[in-house]
Design an enzyme around this catalytic site. Sequence first.
Site, PDB file in Angstrom:
ATOM      1  N   SER A 159       0.854  -1.194   0.000  1.00 37.20           N
ATOM      2  CA  SER A 159       0.000   0.000   0.000  1.00 37.20           C
ATOM      3  C   SER A 159       0.886   1.238   0.000  1.00 37.20           C
ATOM      4  O   SER A 159       1.742   1.382  -0.868  1.00 37.20           O
ATOM      5  CB  SER A 159      -0.959  -0.023   1.192  1.00 37.20           C
ATOM      6  OG  SER A 159      -1.880   1.049   1.115  1.00 37.20           O
ATOM      7  N   THR A 160       0.743   2.109   0.996  1.00 36.11           N
ATOM      8  CA  THR A 160       1.485   3.365   1.026  1.00 36.11           C
ATOM      9  C   THR A 160       2.991   3.116   0.947  1.00 36.11           C
ATOM     10  O   THR A 160       3.547   2.375   1.745  1.00 36.11           O
ATOM     11  CB  THR A 160       1.176   4.149   2.316  1.00 36.11           C
ATOM     12  OG1 THR A 160      -0.233   4.249   2.464  1.00 36.11           O
ATOM     13  CG2 THR A 160       1.792   5.537   2.273  1.00 36.11           C
ATOM     14  N   HIS A 197      -2.529  -1.091  -3.581  1.00 38.80           N
ATOM     15  CA  HIS A 197      -3.652  -0.170  -3.435  1.00 38.80           C
ATOM     16  C   HIS A 197      -3.450   1.027  -4.363  1.00 38.80           C
ATOM     17  O   HIS A 197      -2.527   1.820  -4.176  1.00 38.80           O
ATOM     18  CB  HIS A 197      -3.768   0.324  -1.983  1.00 38.80           C
ATOM     19  CG  HIS A 197      -4.077  -0.771  -1.010  1.00 38.80           C
ATOM     20  ND1 HIS A 197      -3.835  -0.657   0.337  1.00 38.80           N
ATOM     21  CD2 HIS A 197      -4.608  -2.011  -1.185  1.00 38.80           C
ATOM     22  CE1 HIS A 197      -4.206  -1.773   0.957  1.00 38.80           C
ATOM     23  NE2 HIS A 197      -4.672  -2.608   0.051  1.00 38.80           N
ATOM     24  N   MET A 236      -0.221   1.297   5.435  1.00 36.35           N
ATOM     25  CA  MET A 236      -0.976   1.561   6.653  1.00 36.35           C
ATOM     26  C   MET A 236      -2.076   0.518   6.824  1.00 36.35           C
ATOM     27  O   MET A 236      -2.620   0.008   5.854  1.00 36.35           O
ATOM     28  CB  MET A 236      -1.590   2.971   6.576  1.00 36.35           C
ATOM     29  CG  MET A 236      -2.434   3.367   7.780  1.00 36.35           C
ATOM     30  SD  MET A 236      -1.476   3.461   9.315  1.00 36.35           S
ATOM     31  CE  MET A 236      -0.611   5.010   9.071  1.00 36.35           C
ATOM     32  N   ASP A 288      -4.544  -4.638   5.954  1.00 39.70           N
ATOM     33  CA  ASP A 288      -4.940  -5.413   4.779  1.00 39.70           C
ATOM     34  C   ASP A 288      -3.815  -6.355   4.367  1.00 39.70           C
ATOM     35  O   ASP A 288      -2.668  -5.947   4.199  1.00 39.70           O
ATOM     36  CB  ASP A 288      -5.292  -4.472   3.608  1.00 39.70           C
ATOM     37  CG  ASP A 288      -5.819  -5.229   2.403  1.00 39.70           C
ATOM     38  OD1 ASP A 288      -6.462  -6.272   2.599  1.00 39.70           O
ATOM     39  OD2 ASP A 288      -5.586  -4.770   1.269  1.00 39.70           O
TER      40      ASP A 288
END
Length: 377
Positions: free
Chosen positions: A198-199, A224, A317, A320
Amino acid sequence: MNKIKVLVVDDSALFRQMIIQHLSTKPNLEVVGHAINAYDAKQKIPQLKPDVLTLDVEMPGLNGIEFLKQLLPTNPLPVVLVSSLNLSVFDALSAGAVDFVRKPDMSVSNSKETFFTSLTLKIQTAAKAKVRITQPSALSSSPAAASPALAAPRTAYRAATPSAASSAGNGLAKTSAIPFPPLPRNVLDSTIIGLGASTGGTEATLEVLKRLPANIPGMVITQHMPEGFTEMYAQRLNRICAMEVREAKNGDVIRPGLALIAPGAKQMEVIRSGRNYIVQCRAGAKVSGHCPSVDVLFTSIAKNVAINKVGIIMTGMGRDGADGLLKMRQAGAFTIGQDKDSCVVYGMPMVAFNIGAVCTQASCENISSVLLNHLKK
């Protein structure tokens, strides 16, 4: 509770005011000022001392990418990009921005609401992120990048150390993966690798993939990312990495030498189809707060894949992917988590590690070596 101080940088007065008005309604955020361009921002940052910048990528004069290259070495501030559907966002992420939000389509009814929800969340995440100070890319200064050559014909099992070549006009060279003895065909055909991030994951995933040879077992990747950007991201990875990389389409066969990126706004699962494993990509509800979701991908691998499995969870973050990775490990998979020091946000890998889903942790730069050594065994 200390508020997160935000400086809004955008050359559009209308859009700038929209962002300021929205962020000013959030109790944990404080808009300390705005800047109309990069030069204005450079003057105001020392005075206003923001915790996070929101930054328009395309601005007159000094654009967002060049601004980041000048800013971050001396002022390592978390930056959330506000961008249209444009390849320049990936150059800005490479320059050290933490994350990005796609500008809303004003003709779509809920587009503005979705944009502001995402922007608020990503500012809050960015405030906790570790900013990467990037050095000028070796790729950009390589002879192949400076003088594009004809790309070598792609084959499913290209040599582990292909000669660098670049696609015409893109300025990015195919990297030469770290030399590694070719993996046996039985290993290539009997393993599926799943990766989720993700991030900070756009650059972290690139860091892993560019160190892998072309002759790698089939990979499925959930990052993501909004719809539209996943296709451009896959194209970027494909230009740089030794293996073939593309955005997944429903029914694509997972095979050695190919990495499939989950399309934005669709959930991707791995299922069995005759003698092959394929991906199923379809619109669906958010799972663990995301669509595409890493948990959806990992859970499907744990449930449906009877051959060897590897799961890799990287910076991001939240949680998930953590539960899905645990299911993979319980189903016999070898699992790798990115370590804290190399994560932009040590969230998803931390939760996975804490619940026992991770066999081993490694830095972003070493994940490829850990994976290849495991496959060699």
